[in-house]
Structure formats: C-alpha cells, structure tokens
Design a protein around this motif. Structure first.
Motif, PDB file in Angstrom:
ATOM      1  N   PHE A  73       0.784  -1.231   0.000  1.00 58.85           N
ATOM      2  CA  PHE A  73       0.000   0.000   0.000  1.00 58.85           C
ATOM      3  C   PHE A  73       0.819   1.286   0.000  1.00 58.85           C
ATOM      4  N   PRO A  74       1.901   1.416   0.780  1.00 56.56           N
ATOM      5  CA  PRO A  74       2.608   2.704   0.784  1.00 56.56           C
ATOM      6  C   PRO A  74       3.343   2.969  -0.529  1.00 56.56           C
ATOM      7  N   ASP A  75       3.450   4.233  -0.863  1.00 57.23           N
ATOM      8  CA  ASP A  75       4.236   4.633  -2.037  1.00 57.23           C
ATOM      9  C   ASP A  75       5.687   4.825  -1.617  1.00 57.23           C
ATOM     10  N   ALA A  76       6.268   3.784  -1.065  1.00 57.21           N
ATOM     11  CA  ALA A  76       7.645   3.836  -0.585  1.00 57.21           C
ATOM     12  C   ALA A  76       8.265   2.452  -0.691  1.00 57.21           C
ATOM     13  N   LYS A  77       9.577   2.434  -0.717  1.00 59.57           N
ATOM     14  CA  LYS A  77      10.311   1.170  -0.762  1.00 59.57           C
ATOM     15  C   LYS A  77      10.744   0.835   0.662  1.00 59.57           C
ATOM     16  N   ILE A  78      10.087  -0.172   1.237  1.00 56.17           N
ATOM     17  CA  ILE A  78      10.361  -0.593   2.604  1.00 56.17           C
ATOM     18  C   ILE A  78      10.925  -2.006   2.561  1.00 56.17           C
ATOM     19  N   LYS A  79      11.949  -2.254   3.351  1.00 54.84           N
ATOM     20  CA  LYS A  79      12.557  -3.582   3.376  1.00 54.84           C
ATOM     21  C   LYS A  79      11.627  -4.582   4.037  1.00 54.84           C
ATOM     22  N   TRP A  80      11.679  -5.823   3.535  1.00 55.17           N
ATOM     23  CA  TRP A  80      10.812  -6.870   4.070  1.00 55.17           C
ATOM     24  C   TRP A  80      11.081  -7.135   5.548  1.00 55.17           C
ATOM     25  N   ASN A  81      12.334  -7.025   5.973  1.00 53.92           N
ATOM     26  CA  ASN A  81      12.648  -7.272   7.387  1.00 53.92           C
ATOM     27  C   ASN A  81      11.891  -6.311   8.297  1.00 53.92           C
ATOM     28  N   ASP A  82      11.823  -5.038   7.901  1.00 55.91           N
ATOM     29  CA  ASP A  82      11.103  -4.048   8.691  1.00 55.91           C
ATOM     30  C   ASP A  82       9.602  -4.307   8.664  1.00 55.91           C
ATOM     31  N   VAL A  83       9.109  -4.739   7.523  1.00 54.72           N
ATOM     32  CA  VAL A  83       7.676  -5.008   7.389  1.00 54.72           C
ATOM     33  C   VAL A  83       7.272  -6.192   8.263  1.00 54.72           C
ATOM     34  N   TRP A  84       8.092  -7.236   8.315  1.00 54.05           N
ATOM     35  CA  TRP A  84       7.731  -8.425   9.098  1.00 54.05           C
ATOM     36  C   TRP A  84       7.631  -8.116  10.586  1.00 54.05           C
ATOM     37  N   ILE A  85       8.531  -7.288  11.101  1.00 58.93           N
ATOM     38  CA  ILE A  85       8.476  -6.929  12.525  1.00 58.93           C
ATOM     39  C   ILE A  85       7.152  -6.230  12.834  1.00 58.93           C
ATOM     40  N   GLY A  86       6.808  -5.241  12.023  1.00 57.94           N
ATOM     41  CA  GLY A  86       5.560  -4.514  12.239  1.00 57.94           C
ATOM     42  C   GLY A  86       4.325  -5.371  12.053  1.00 57.94           C
ATOM     43  N   SER A  87       4.366  -6.277  11.086  1.00 57.18           N
ATOM     44  CA  SER A  87       3.178  -7.097  10.840  1.00 57.18           C
ATOM     45  C   SER A  87       2.973  -8.135  11.941  1.00 57.18           C
ATOM     46  N   PHE A  88       4.048  -8.714  12.470  1.00 56.49           N
ATOM     47  CA  PHE A  88       3.872  -9.669  13.560  1.00 56.49           C
ATOM     48  C   PHE A  88       3.390  -8.983  14.835  1.00 56.49           C
ATOM     49  N   LEU A  89       3.878  -7.762  15.104  1.00 49.84           N
ATOM     50  CA  LEU A  89       3.381  -7.023  16.257  1.00 49.84           C
ATOM     51  C   LEU A  89       1.903  -6.684  16.077  1.00 49.84           C
ATOM     52  N   THR A  90       1.523  -6.236  14.897  1.00 49.56           N
ATOM     53  CA  THR A  90       0.131  -5.895  14.633  1.00 49.56           C
ATOM     54  C   THR A  90      -0.766  -7.128  14.721  1.00 49.56           C
ATOM     55  N   ALA A  91      -0.320  -8.253  14.193  1.00 54.10           N
ATOM     56  CA  ALA A  91      -1.109  -9.485  14.270  1.00 54.10           C
ATOM     57  C   ALA A  91      -1.261  -9.939  15.719  1.00 54.10           C
TER      58      ALA A  91
END
Length: 111
Positions: free
Chosen positions: A17-35
């Motif tokens: 969704f974001p119009d930015a290039k975000i590393k997968w490692n950073d995304v996984w940390i945030g997604s596991f916390l959110t889940a």
C-alpha cells in the motif's frame, strides 16, 4: 496458525500500500506485532462483548454499535501497526525511499 496468516496479510498490506520502498525485514516486525495485538484485541473484545453486552442499551441497533466498536478498534490497530512499521524502518534502516509514483505526486504539487 491463524496468527501467522494474519501477519502475512498485514505484511502484504504494509509492503504494497505505501508509495515507498520498505525492506521486508522491517515489514515483518511490524506485521507480527500488529497481528499479535489484533489477536489480543479479538479475545479481549470478545470477552467484553459477551460479559458487558455494550449494545443492550441501544435495542435493535445494538448489533450496529458492536460492529462500529469492532471497526473502530481494528482501524486504530492497523494505523498503529503502520506507524510502528514506519518508525521501526526509519530507526533500523535510517530512511525510507519514496517510490517513483510518490516522486511524481510530489513534483506535480504547486502552491
């Protein structure tokens, strides 16, 4: 099992969704916390809805009130997860690079 599936869905949402290039490692940390927070909230709201019955005072519209409570909690949680992912990515990687689409949007704005 369901926590992992929800984490994958949040990860896809935070990556695509974001119009930015975000590393997968950073995304996984945030997604596991959110889940994780989503699962805790699901159990907590389930207990609250079953014991307190907050919609009973609204009569026939009580189910709509419960749906609005759930949507409100879920939207706050998704926004918190996105903000945490952004803050973690900036802290871990140093910066977030905007995508080409975001650069075009910024260039078009004239004041």
């Amino acid at each position: 099992m369901s926590n992992a599936i929800i984490a994958v869905l949040f990860a896809l949402m935070f990556k695509i969704f974001p119009d930015a290039k975000i590393k997968w490692n950073d995304v996984w940390i945030g997604s596991f916390l959110t889940a994780f927070l989503f699962e805790i909230g699901k159990v907590g709201l389930g207990l609250y809805f079953s014991k307190a019955d907050p919609g009973v005072g609204y009569g026939a519209a009580g189910s709509i009130i419960l749906i609005l409570l759930w949507v409100s909690y879920s939207s706050m949680l998704v926004l918190y997860g996105a903000e945490f992912t952004h803050a973690y990515a900036v802290w871990n990687s140093g910066k977030i690079i905007p995508s080409e689409i975001a650069k075009k949007k910024i260039q078009r704005k004239t004041y």
